[in-house]
Scaffold this active site. Structure first.
Site, PDB file in Angstrom:
ATOM      1  N   ASN A   7      -9.505  -5.151   9.376  1.00  0.00           N
ATOM      2  CA  ASN A   7     -10.366  -4.273   8.577  1.00  0.00           C
ATOM      3  C   ASN A   7     -10.831  -5.067   7.353  1.00  0.00           C
ATOM      4  OD1 ASN A   7     -11.083  -2.494   6.415  1.00  0.00           O
ATOM      5  ND2 ASN A   7     -10.274  -0.802   7.615  1.00  0.00           N
ATOM      6  N   HIS A  10     -12.173  -4.440   2.257  1.00  0.00           N
ATOM      7  CA  HIS A  10     -11.881  -4.895   0.895  1.00  0.00           C
ATOM      8  C   HIS A  10     -12.562  -6.207   0.529  1.00  0.00           C
ATOM      9  CE1 HIS A  10      -9.724  -1.374   0.231  1.00  0.00           C
ATOM     10  NE2 HIS A  10      -8.785  -1.635   1.119  1.00  0.00           N
ATOM     11  N   ARG A  18     -18.943  -6.672  -8.365  1.00  0.00           N
ATOM     12  CA  ARG A  18     -19.895  -7.455  -9.149  1.00  0.00           C
ATOM     13  C   ARG A  18     -21.354  -7.169  -8.783  1.00  0.00           C
ATOM     14  NH1 ARG A  18     -19.801 -12.043 -12.322  1.00  0.00           N
ATOM     15  NH2 ARG A  18     -17.973 -10.933 -13.083  1.00  0.00           N
ATOM     16  N   HIS A  50     -15.217   0.531   7.539  1.00  0.00           N
ATOM     17  CA  HIS A  50     -15.315   1.977   7.299  1.00  0.00           C
ATOM     18  C   HIS A  50     -16.557   2.210   6.445  1.00  0.00           C
ATOM     19  CE1 HIS A  50     -13.115   5.868   5.764  1.00  0.00           C
ATOM     20  NE2 HIS A  50     -14.336   6.107   6.206  1.00  0.00           N
ATOM     21  N   ARG A  52     -18.097   4.493   4.446  1.00  0.00           N
ATOM     22  CA  ARG A  52     -17.768   5.767   3.788  1.00  0.00           C
ATOM     23  C   ARG A  52     -19.033   6.435   3.283  1.00  0.00           C
ATOM     24  NH1 ARG A  52     -11.942   5.897   2.302  1.00  0.00           N
ATOM     25  NH2 ARG A  52     -12.490   7.921   1.468  1.00  0.00           N
ATOM     26  N   ARG A  56     -18.594   3.175  -1.108  1.00  0.00           N
ATOM     27  CA  ARG A  56     -17.891   2.460  -2.175  1.00  0.00           C
ATOM     28  C   ARG A  56     -17.642   0.995  -1.835  1.00  0.00           C
ATOM     29  NH1 ARG A  56     -11.963   5.267  -1.854  1.00  0.00           N
ATOM     30  NH2 ARG A  56     -13.226   7.130  -2.046  1.00  0.00           N
ATOM     31  N   GLU A  77     -15.413   2.739  11.551  1.00  0.00           N
ATOM     32  CA  GLU A  77     -14.699   3.944  11.107  1.00  0.00           C
ATOM     33  C   GLU A  77     -15.680   4.834  10.378  1.00  0.00           C
ATOM     34  OE1 GLU A  77     -11.354   3.755   8.428  1.00  0.00           O
ATOM     35  OE2 GLU A  77     -10.560   2.132   9.640  1.00  0.00           O
ATOM     36  N   THR A 107      -7.777   5.828  -0.523  1.00  0.00           N
ATOM     37  CA  THR A 107      -7.928   5.337   0.843  1.00  0.00           C
ATOM     38  C   THR A 107      -7.654   6.517   1.777  1.00  0.00           C
ATOM     39  OG1 THR A 107      -7.164   3.684   2.453  1.00  0.00           O
ATOM     40  CG2 THR A 107      -5.524   4.546   0.932  1.00  0.00           C
ATOM     41  N   THR A 108      -7.901   6.340   3.073  1.00  0.00           N
ATOM     42  CA  THR A 108      -7.684   7.439   4.015  1.00  0.00           C
ATOM     43  C   THR A 108      -6.235   7.921   3.899  1.00  0.00           C
ATOM     44  OG1 THR A 108      -9.185   6.227   5.440  1.00  0.00           O
ATOM     45  CG2 THR A 108      -8.078   8.116   6.405  1.00  0.00           C
ATOM     46  N   GLU A 158      -5.880   6.383  17.345  1.00  0.00           N
ATOM     47  CA  GLU A 158      -5.281   5.447  16.388  1.00  0.00           C
ATOM     48  C   GLU A 158      -4.225   6.229  15.630  1.00  0.00           C
ATOM     49  OE1 GLU A 158      -7.745   2.779  14.097  1.00  0.00           O
ATOM     50  OE2 GLU A 158      -6.262   2.723  12.472  1.00  0.00           O
ATOM     51  N   HIS A 198      -2.720   1.557   9.239  1.00  0.00           N
ATOM     52  CA  HIS A 198      -2.674   2.047   7.854  1.00  0.00           C
ATOM     53  C   HIS A 198      -1.357   1.656   7.212  1.00  0.00           C
ATOM     54  CE1 HIS A 198      -3.691   4.178   4.261  1.00  0.00           C
ATOM     55  NE2 HIS A 198      -4.906   4.291   4.760  1.00  0.00           N
ATOM     56  N   GLY A 199      -1.459   0.806   6.211  1.00  0.00           N
ATOM     57  CA  GLY A 199      -0.265   0.390   5.473  1.00  0.00           C
ATOM     58  C   GLY A 199       0.597  -0.622   6.203  1.00  0.00           C
ATOM     59  N   HIS A 222      -5.650  -4.209   4.127  1.00  0.00           N
ATOM     60  CA  HIS A 222      -5.309  -4.576   2.757  1.00  0.00           C
ATOM     61  C   HIS A 222      -4.304  -5.727   2.673  1.00  0.00           C
ATOM     62  CE1 HIS A 222      -3.730  -4.158  -1.351  1.00  0.00           C
ATOM     63  NE2 HIS A 222      -4.959  -3.777  -1.614  1.00  0.00           N
TER      64      HIS A 222
HETATM   65  N1  PXP Z   1      -6.952   2.402  10.107  1.00  0.00           N
HETATM   66  C1  PXP Z   1      -7.652   3.349   9.447  1.00  0.00           C
HETATM   67  C2  PXP Z   1      -8.150   4.522  10.223  1.00  0.00           C
HETATM   68  C3  PXP Z   1      -7.914   3.222   8.064  1.00  0.00           C
HETATM   69  O1  PXP Z   1      -8.611   4.174   7.418  1.00  0.00           O
HETATM   70  C4  PXP Z   1      -7.454   2.077   7.389  1.00  0.00           C
HETATM   71  C5  PXP Z   1      -7.743   1.906   5.932  1.00  0.00           C
HETATM   72  O2  PXP Z   1      -9.086   1.749   5.697  1.00  0.00           O
HETATM   73  C6  PXP Z   1      -6.748   1.106   8.137  1.00  0.00           C
HETATM   74  C7  PXP Z   1      -6.491   1.308   9.477  1.00  0.00           C
HETATM   75  C8  PXP Z   1      -6.229  -0.130   7.481  1.00  0.00           C
HETATM   76  O3  PXP Z   1      -5.274   0.216   6.523  1.00  0.00           O
HETATM   77  P1  PXP Z   1      -4.697  -0.902   5.564  1.00  0.00           P
HETATM   78  O4  PXP Z   1      -5.831  -1.392   4.726  1.00  0.00           O
HETATM   79  O5  PXP Z   1      -3.665  -0.165   4.781  1.00  0.00           O
HETATM   80  O6  PXP Z   1      -4.129  -1.986   6.436  1.00  0.00           O
END
Ligand code: PXP
Length: 254
Positions: A7, A10, A18, A50, A52, A56, A77, A107-108, A158, A198-199, A222
């Protein structure tokens, strides 16, 4: 051995810090296209962004650029709304991951409620399917949510790993792992592809893949983008690919 989906939201977060509303001058950096290219070289098997509704980080132009340039599948996403479906039909990603979206969140924050939202999800997934875009539903690891995603026509789920990643006590972590293992097995029985994310981090991903069966792709952002600040993106991706064990598949293909 699950594959890595990187992903790259970021990378765009840093650029927007900037270059928000950039009109002219130096090309905005860092470039999400260059990041995706390095991620492919590091062994990522798909790229996720993603888009959004508040824009952002990722912008529509990023999705358009990625859809034309990357070699691996693009996973978009997005919220399950009419406006976002129009965007998906325009950019034709390889897959869409439907997520809940709330403008106040950092974040989600959790999975979709595929049970309550069944009619809307089914309609959105049918519109995407008509354009040959498969949809995955980002859900909590509950059997009722897996069933609802299946009934809505998703080709994949997912599983939301946020609670697992945030659990500090071993007992809570193991409860989460058992829940995910049951949900993954059930999704697989229904013929759904099983992704998770996620995480997830270099420190918790091994335990997850050892306990949860049938994983196809782990979508991680992240932790890898953060590590890239120190070691570069290609290496940060390659280190995660080694942890997942899927570098062996890459060697076999070569
Ligand atoms: N999967 C989904 C559906 C998410 O919304 C995110 C965060 O944008 C991720 C995976 C990745 O999460 P992380 O950035 O915490 O690895």
């Amino acid at each position: 051995m699950p594959q890595l989906g990187l992903n790259i939201d970021h990378v765009a977060t840093l650029r927007e810090a900037r270059y928000r509303n950039w009109k002219r001058g130096l090309p905005p950096e860092p470039s999400v296209l260059e990041a995706a290219h390095l991620a492919e070289q590091g062994g990522a098997r798909s790229i996720t962004v993603h888009l959004r509704e508040d824009r952002r980080h990722i912008q529509p132009a990023d999705v358009r650029g990625l859809s034309h340039t990357i070699q691996v599948p693009l996973n978009l996403e997005m919220a399950a709304t009419t406006v976002m479906v129009r965007q998906a039909l325009l950019f034709k990603p390889d897959e869409v991951c439907l997520v809940p979206e709330n403008r106040q969140e950092v974040t989600t924050e959790g999975g979709l409620d595929a049970v309550t939202d069944a009619r809307r999800l089914k309609a959105v997934i049918a519109r995407l399917a008509a354009a040959k875009i498969g949809a995955s539903a980002f859900i909590d690891a509950d059997l009722s949510q897996v069933d609802a995603a299946h009934r809505a026509g998703a080709c994949a789920v997912e599983l939301h790993t946020g609670n697992y990643a945030n659990a500090t006590a071993a007992a809570a972590r193991h409860r989460e792992l058992a829940r995910h293992a049951r949900a993954a097995a059930h999704a697989n029985d229904l013929g759904l592809r099983v992704n998770a994310g996620h995480g997830l981090h270099y420190t918790n991903v091994r335990e997850y893949i050892e306990d949860v069966p049938h994983l196809h792709t782990l979508n991680i952002g992240h932790a890898i983008i953060s590590r890239a600040v120190y070691v570069g993106l290609r290496q940060a991706v390659a280190e995660m690919v080694v942890l997942l064990g899927s570098h062996k598949q890459i060697h076999n293909v070569d």
